[in-house]
Design a protein around this motif. Structure first.
Motif, mmCIF file in Angstrom:
data_model
loop_
_atom_site.group_PDB
_atom_site.id
_atom_site.type_symbol
_atom_site.label_atom_id
_atom_site.label_comp_id
_atom_site.label_asym_id
_atom_site.label_seq_id
_atom_site.Cartn_x
_atom_site.Cartn_y
_atom_site.Cartn_z
ATOM 1 N N PRO A 265 32.200 39.936 -1.327
ATOM 2 C CA PRO A 265 30.702 40.108 -0.694
ATOM 3 C C PRO A 265 30.291 39.358 0.357
ATOM 4 C CG PRO A 265 30.597 40.314 -3.080
ATOM 5 C CD PRO A 265 32.242 39.725 -2.720
ATOM 6 N N ALA A 266 30.718 38.064 0.194
ATOM 7 C CA ALA A 266 30.464 37.048 1.305
ATOM 8 C C ALA A 266 31.047 37.614 2.852
ATOM 9 C CB ALA A 266 31.313 35.723 1.117
ATOM 10 N N SER A 267 31.996 38.353 2.895
ATOM 11 C CA SER A 267 32.348 38.909 4.270
ATOM 12 C C SER A 267 31.835 40.382 4.347
ATOM 13 C CB SER A 267 34.089 39.013 4.069
ATOM 14 O OG SER A 267 34.632 37.952 3.810
ATOM 15 N N ALA A 268 30.949 40.901 3.591
ATOM 16 C CA ALA A 268 30.116 42.185 3.631
ATOM 17 C C ALA A 268 29.287 42.037 4.747
ATOM 18 C CB ALA A 268 29.553 42.838 2.392
ATOM 19 N N LEU A 269 29.054 43.195 5.412
ATOM 20 C CA LEU A 269 27.826 43.107 6.259
ATOM 21 C C LEU A 269 26.403 42.977 5.508
ATOM 22 C CD1 LEU A 269 28.945 46.457 8.309
ATOM 23 C CD2 LEU A 269 28.807 43.967 9.290
ATOM 24 N N HIS A 270 25.545 42.222 6.563
ATOM 25 C CA HIS A 270 24.380 41.886 5.692
ATOM 26 C C HIS A 270 23.587 43.037 5.421
ATOM 27 C CE1 HIS A 270 20.222 40.065 5.242
ATOM 28 N NE2 HIS A 270 19.600 41.160 6.164
ATOM 29 N N GLY A 271 23.444 44.188 5.900
ATOM 30 C CA GLY A 271 22.838 45.217 5.596
ATOM 31 C C GLY A 271 23.489 45.922 4.218
ATOM 32 N N HIS A 272 24.664 45.848 4.093
ATOM 33 C CA HIS A 272 25.308 46.337 2.820
ATOM 34 C C HIS A 272 25.061 45.396 1.632
ATOM 35 C CE1 HIS A 272 28.618 48.806 5.234
ATOM 36 N NE2 HIS A 272 27.272 49.402 5.205
ATOM 37 N N GLN A 273 25.058 44.178 1.922
ATOM 38 C CA GLN A 273 24.464 42.999 0.829
ATOM 39 C C GLN A 273 23.330 43.450 0.401
ATOM 40 O OE1 GLN A 273 24.978 39.158 2.574
ATOM 41 N NE2 GLN A 273 27.073 38.991 2.062
ATOM 42 N N VAL A 274 22.199 43.675 1.236
ATOM 43 C CA VAL A 274 20.806 43.947 0.837
ATOM 44 C C VAL A 274 20.675 45.230 0.191
ATOM 45 C CG1 VAL A 274 19.814 42.049 2.354
ATOM 46 C CG2 VAL A 274 20.029 44.647 3.002
ATOM 47 N N ALA A 275 21.474 46.183 0.605
ATOM 48 C CA ALA A 275 21.254 47.547 -0.052
ATOM 49 C C ALA A 275 21.922 47.395 -1.403
ATOM 50 C CB ALA A 275 22.327 48.473 0.813
ATOM 51 N N TYR A 276 23.006 46.612 -1.694
ATOM 52 C CA TYR A 276 23.306 46.426 -3.227
ATOM 53 C C TYR A 276 22.182 45.700 -3.994
ATOM 54 C CZ TYR A 276 25.782 44.877 -7.328
ATOM 55 O OH TYR A 276 26.038 44.833 -8.699
ATOM 56 N N GLY A 277 21.501 44.904 -3.323
ATOM 57 C CA GLY A 277 20.365 44.173 -3.699
ATOM 58 C C GLY A 277 19.170 45.178 -4.288
ATOM 59 N N LEU A 278 19.152 45.984 -3.198
ATOM 60 C CA LEU A 278 18.078 47.134 -3.581
ATOM 61 C C LEU A 278 18.307 47.538 -5.059
ATOM 62 C CD1 LEU A 278 15.613 48.898 -3.194
ATOM 63 C CD2 LEU A 278 16.892 50.210 -1.684
ATOM 64 N N LEU A 279 19.675 47.968 -5.363
ATOM 65 C CA LEU A 279 19.733 48.739 -6.593
ATOM 66 C C LEU A 279 19.484 47.543 -7.881
ATOM 67 C CD1 LEU A 279 23.331 50.053 -5.757
ATOM 68 C CD2 LEU A 279 21.042 51.215 -5.919
ATOM 69 N N VAL A 280 19.865 46.222 -7.467
ATOM 70 C CA VAL A 280 19.493 45.389 -8.385
ATOM 71 C C VAL A 280 17.871 45.135 -8.620
ATOM 72 C CG1 VAL A 280 19.530 42.799 -9.110
ATOM 73 C CG2 VAL A 280 21.548 44.079 -8.148
ATOM 74 N N GLN A 281 17.050 45.079 -7.573
ATOM 75 C CA GLN A 281 15.674 45.422 -7.606
ATOM 76 C C GLN A 281 15.203 46.443 -8.065
ATOM 77 O OE1 GLN A 281 13.432 43.867 -4.177
ATOM 78 N NE2 GLN A 281 11.691 45.140 -4.419
ATOM 79 N N LEU A 282 15.610 47.559 -8.148
ATOM 80 C CA LEU A 282 15.191 48.588 -8.760
ATOM 81 C C LEU A 282 15.420 48.583 -10.346
ATOM 82 C CD1 LEU A 282 16.415 51.549 -6.454
ATOM 83 C CD2 LEU A 282 14.188 50.575 -6.527
ATOM 84 N N VAL A 283 16.351 47.995 -10.751
ATOM 85 C CA VAL A 283 16.829 47.791 -12.320
ATOM 86 C C VAL A 283 15.540 46.829 -12.814
ATOM 87 C CG1 VAL A 283 18.135 46.807 -13.857
ATOM 88 C CG2 VAL A 283 18.949 48.159 -12.288
ATOM 89 N N LEU A 284 15.357 45.700 -11.935
ATOM 90 C CA LEU A 284 14.359 44.734 -12.474
ATOM 91 C C LEU A 284 12.991 45.288 -12.311
ATOM 92 C CD1 LEU A 284 15.705 41.682 -10.177
ATOM 93 C CD2 LEU A 284 15.747 41.944 -12.878
ATOM 94 N N GLU A 285 12.597 46.341 -11.521
ATOM 95 C CA GLU A 285 11.313 46.768 -11.537
ATOM 96 C C GLU A 285 11.166 47.768 -12.481
ATOM 97 O OE1 GLU A 285 10.863 48.726 -7.735
ATOM 98 O OE2 GLU A 285 10.552 46.845 -6.656
ATOM 99 N N GLY A 286 12.317 48.157 -13.072
ATOM 100 C CA GLY A 286 12.182 49.216 -14.335
ATOM 101 C C GLY A 286 11.860 50.562 -13.677
ATOM 102 N N ARG A 287 12.420 50.875 -12.465
ATOM 103 C CA ARG A 287 12.363 52.329 -12.260
ATOM 104 C C ARG A 287 12.956 53.474 -12.901
ATOM 105 N NH1 ARG A 287 9.220 53.104 -7.274
ATOM 106 N NH2 ARG A 287 9.119 50.787 -6.014
#
Length: 364
Positions: A265-287
């Motif tokens: 992941p350290a070598s992944a593009l920034h936009g791909h890192q934060v996109a994965y972060g969205l999936l994590v955030q949606l779980v935390l939000e309880g969507r």
């Protein structure tokens, strides 16, 4: 109080680089163009011709490829030989951030020319600094946003589609992060409260990304700009940038602290890192499951990551714990409806990975 910041001037369209000289002449008579060797091959000739016609003296410096303190110092020493009133940054996020840092160091005005739409760095005053191993080491800030953002979509249409995919990822997350920051009355990048304008931009950005991404990616595959690409580039560069700086960030961008610290992941593009972060955030939000599946379906269409493996991760629980611990320490984590611990993040990451497993099994 609320604070809203933005670039002084924004131009976008096919062939926009032909306007560079007259636009730079508004703010200075001497300029230095910062770009890597590849981008110089794309823009140096039209930039030089445009500046010559407008009476602007232009010099060039080849960017070394990584935004580090040492690289900025090297470029600053070169600028002492030929002082410039304006720094022009052409390229992707690293080049643009390096040139931002340089402009602040030498007291010059700043113009950005993104040659890819992989993130919203061109509009912002934020500078992300790394070390030689691409590990994030800090965030700097200019006193103001760029004086000029010039986006030639004919150039962007010929860039690799994966870079536009990263821009889609960086843009789509802003709605969810700004909503969280507004909800907790957090501070934006200017140290103020988020205006409703930023929230409206974040939501308009999301709507545009959902409506135009597939067609825009097709335009890039053809190498020809069309109206879908124009709208998407405006969303991923302008709307997204204005939304995040004035609206605030949350879990998605906090995740870059952890993801950039582990192999893959350290070598992944920034936009791909934060996109994965969205999936994590949606779980935390309880969507609800239907909402998450809709987002995951869109991610599949535009080639955004559904799992850590899609970011190049091949570690195990220890590395996931590292991601979670570093993410939990990121300042943006306080922009969330409830406190989130490292253990909460591990559980959310595991939930995202579990959702991805059936998809991979079916593909096999």
């Amino acid at each position: 109080m609320i604070i809203f910041g933005s670039p002084r001037r924004y131009l976008q369209g096919p062939g926009a680089i032909a306007r560079l000289g007259e636009e730079i002449a508004r703010i200075g008579k001497t300029a230095v163009l910062i770009a890597d060797a590849h981008v110089l091959g794309l823009v140096s000739a039209p930039a030089a011709e445009s500046c010559r016609t407008a009476g602007v003296t232009l010099s060039t410096i080849t960017f070394g490829g990584e935004i580090t303190h040492a690289e900025v110092e090297r470029m600053a020493s070169l600028c002492t030989r030929t002082p410039s009133e304006v720094v022009i940054a052409a390229g992707g996020g690293k080049t643009i951030d390096a040139a931002k840092f340089l402009s602040g160091k030498i007291g010059a005005k700043l113009a950005t020319i993104p040659t890819v739409a992989s993130n919203d760095s061109p509009t912002s005053h934020i500078i992300v600094v790394y070390d030689e191993h691409h590990k994030l080491v800090g965030v700097e800030r200019l006193k103001a946003n760029p004086d000029l953002v010039l986006v030639d979509t004919a150039i962007i249409a010929k860039a690799p589609a994966i870079l536009l995919s990263a821009g889609i990822g960086d843009a789509i997350v802003k709605r969810f992060e700004v909503e969280q920051c507004v909800g907790v009355q957090g501070s934006n990048a200017f140290g103020g409260r988020s205006p409703q304008t930023a929230l409206a931009l974040a939501r308009a950005c999301y709507d545009t990304v959902r409506a135009d991404s597939v067609a825009a990616l097709a335009a890039v595959e053809r190498g020809e700009p069309d109206q879908a690409l124009e709208r998407l580039v405006e969303a991923s560069v302008l709307m997204s940038g204005l939304a995040f700086e004035s609206g605030g960030l949350s879990v998605c961008h906090a995740m870059t602290r952890g993801l950039s610290a582990v192999p893959g992941p350290a070598s992944a593009l920034h936009g791909h890192q934060v996109a994965y972060g969205l999936l994590v955030q949606l779980v935390l939000e309880g969507r609800d499951a239907a909402f998450v599946e809709d987002i995951r379906g869109f991610f599949t269409e535009v080639e955004l990551p559904l799992s850590l493996a899609d970011l190049g991760f091949n570690g195990g629980p220890a590395e996931i714990a590292t991601i979670a611990e570093l993410t939990a320490q990121a300042p943006h984590m306080k922009h969330f409806a409830r406190p989130v611990s490292a253990q909460d993040l591990v559980a959310a990451i595991e939930a995202v990975e579990a959702m991805a497993s059936p998809t991979k099994d079916a593909a096999e």
